[in-house]
Design a protein around this motif. Structure first.
Motif, PDB file in Angstrom:
ATOM      1  N   GLY A  78     -51.634  16.941  19.822  1.00  0.00           N
ATOM      2  CA  GLY A  78     -52.516  16.937  18.591  1.00  0.00           C
ATOM      3  C   GLY A  78     -51.576  18.028  17.815  1.00  0.00           C
ATOM      4  N   ASN A  79     -51.128  18.997  18.260  1.00  0.00           N
ATOM      5  CA  ASN A  79     -50.317  20.231  17.659  1.00  0.00           C
ATOM      6  C   ASN A  79     -49.058  19.415  16.892  1.00  0.00           C
ATOM      7  OD1 ASN A  79     -52.291  21.835  18.236  1.00  0.00           O
ATOM      8  ND2 ASN A  79     -51.368  22.936  20.058  1.00  0.00           N
ATOM      9  N   ILE A  80     -48.482  18.623  17.643  1.00  0.00           N
ATOM     10  CA  ILE A  80     -47.270  17.817  17.231  1.00  0.00           C
ATOM     11  C   ILE A  80     -47.567  17.175  15.885  1.00  0.00           C
ATOM     12  CG2 ILE A  80     -45.394  16.347  17.495  1.00  0.00           C
ATOM     13  CD1 ILE A  80     -45.463  17.430  20.445  1.00  0.00           C
ATOM     14  N   GLU A  81     -48.529  16.376  16.108  1.00  0.00           N
ATOM     15  CA  GLU A  81     -48.974  15.473  14.972  1.00  0.00           C
ATOM     16  C   GLU A  81     -49.513  16.508  13.650  1.00  0.00           C
ATOM     17  OE1 GLU A  81     -52.050  12.982  16.648  1.00  0.00           O
ATOM     18  OE2 GLU A  81     -50.784  11.863  17.861  1.00  0.00           O
ATOM     19  N   LYS A  82     -49.999  17.505  13.975  1.00  0.00           N
ATOM     20  CA  LYS A  82     -50.660  18.278  13.017  1.00  0.00           C
ATOM     21  C   LYS A  82     -49.126  18.876  12.217  1.00  0.00           C
ATOM     22  CE  LYS A  82     -54.791  19.678  14.511  1.00  0.00           C
ATOM     23  NZ  LYS A  82     -55.532  20.907  15.149  1.00  0.00           N
ATOM     24  N   TYR A  83     -48.232  19.287  13.071  1.00  0.00           N
ATOM     25  CA  TYR A  83     -46.935  19.859  12.475  1.00  0.00           C
ATOM     26  C   TYR A  83     -46.333  18.969  11.805  1.00  0.00           C
ATOM     27  CZ  TYR A  83     -42.503  21.903  12.589  1.00  0.00           C
ATOM     28  OH  TYR A  83     -41.045  22.571  12.175  1.00  0.00           O
ATOM     29  N   LEU A  84     -46.085  17.671  12.233  1.00  0.00           N
ATOM     30  CA  LEU A  84     -45.346  16.661  11.552  1.00  0.00           C
ATOM     31  C   LEU A  84     -46.094  16.118  10.205  1.00  0.00           C
ATOM     32  CD1 LEU A  84     -44.473  14.167  14.414  1.00  0.00           C
ATOM     33  CD2 LEU A  84     -42.858  15.760  13.172  1.00  0.00           C
ATOM     34  N   ALA A  85     -47.366  16.471  10.209  1.00  0.00           N
ATOM     35  CA  ALA A  85     -48.263  16.041   8.989  1.00  0.00           C
ATOM     36  C   ALA A  85     -47.851  17.185   7.962  1.00  0.00           C
ATOM     37  CB  ALA A  85     -49.744  16.020   9.011  1.00  0.00           C
ATOM     38  N   PHE A  86     -47.924  18.562   8.482  1.00  0.00           N
ATOM     39  CA  PHE A  86     -47.623  19.423   7.659  1.00  0.00           C
ATOM     40  C   PHE A  86     -46.279  19.464   7.097  1.00  0.00           C
ATOM     41  CE2 PHE A  86     -45.528  23.815   7.381  1.00  0.00           C
ATOM     42  CZ  PHE A  86     -46.305  24.370   6.332  1.00  0.00           C
ATOM     43  N   GLN A  87     -45.076  19.299   7.626  1.00  0.00           N
ATOM     44  CA  GLN A  87     -44.002  19.354   7.352  1.00  0.00           C
ATOM     45  C   GLN A  87     -43.874  18.109   6.387  1.00  0.00           C
ATOM     46  OE1 GLN A  87     -41.321  21.101   7.682  1.00  0.00           O
ATOM     47  NE2 GLN A  87     -42.186  22.439   9.033  1.00  0.00           N
ATOM     48  N   GLU A  88     -44.382  16.816   6.515  1.00  0.00           N
ATOM     49  CA  GLU A  88     -44.282  15.644   5.566  1.00  0.00           C
ATOM     50  C   GLU A  88     -44.776  16.185   4.256  1.00  0.00           C
ATOM     51  OE1 GLU A  88     -45.905  11.092   5.301  1.00  0.00           O
ATOM     52  OE2 GLU A  88     -46.171  12.142   6.820  1.00  0.00           O
ATOM     53  N   ALA A  89     -46.074  16.855   4.286  1.00  0.00           N
ATOM     54  CA  ALA A  89     -46.571  17.320   3.258  1.00  0.00           C
ATOM     55  C   ALA A  89     -45.720  18.403   2.400  1.00  0.00           C
ATOM     56  CB  ALA A  89     -48.050  17.784   3.489  1.00  0.00           C
TER      57      ALA A  89
END
Length: 155
Positions: A78-89
């Motif tokens: 879950g943290n990886i997905e949040k991190y990837l979403a943050f970097q994409e944004a």
């Protein structure tokens, strides 16, 4: 550190240390006829002793300390997905910010995400190149007008 050349090293006659079986007696624990003791002495500095003790303790710790267990992937998934979403944004924001600066005429350069976006989007690249060319023409005309006003004042 002092490095000594090989020129002063004397050769060693190993034949007196090898028995009739062509084996070294000091490698065989049953043999008691070890090579004679040398008259030369070797001194070990206190720093070398400390390093040897540190190395011995480190080896003991690595042998006795169990390796840490690997965390389960779902816990960090879950943290990886949040991190990837943050970097994409964040990258999308950077692209939009750079494109806005290009449109306004405040562009002093573009970031890597914007360069990637423009290299993969033909329409956006064409629009930004055209807009930058337009901004350059406006800047050139403004410079011409300012220079011609200065000439009129001299006359």
């Amino acid at each position: 550190m002092h490095i000594q050349s090989n020129a002063n090293v004397s050769s060693i006659n190993a034949s007196k240390y090898i028995n009739a079986n062509n084996s070294a007696p000091w490698l065989d624990p049953t043999q008691t006829n070890l090579p004679p003791a040398s008259s030369e002495t070797v001194t070990i500095s206190s720093e070398a002793r400390q390093l040897a003790q540190i190395e011995a303790h480190a080896e003991e710790k690595t042998e006795s300390t169990p390796l840490p267990s690997v965390p389960d992937m779902p816990q960090i998934g879950g943290n990886i997905e949040k991190y990837l979403a943050f970097q994409e944004a964040r990258m999308k924001y950077q692209v939009v910010s750079d494109m806005t600066n290009i449109a306004i005429g405040n562009s002093e350069g573009i970031s890597a995400p914007t360069a990637y976006y423009l290299s993969n989007n033909e329409e956006a690249r064409t629009a930004s190149v055209n807009h930058l060319a337009y901004q350059q023409q406006i800047n050139t005309m403004q410079t011409y007008v300012e220079a011609s006003n200065d000439v009129d004042e001299w006359a």
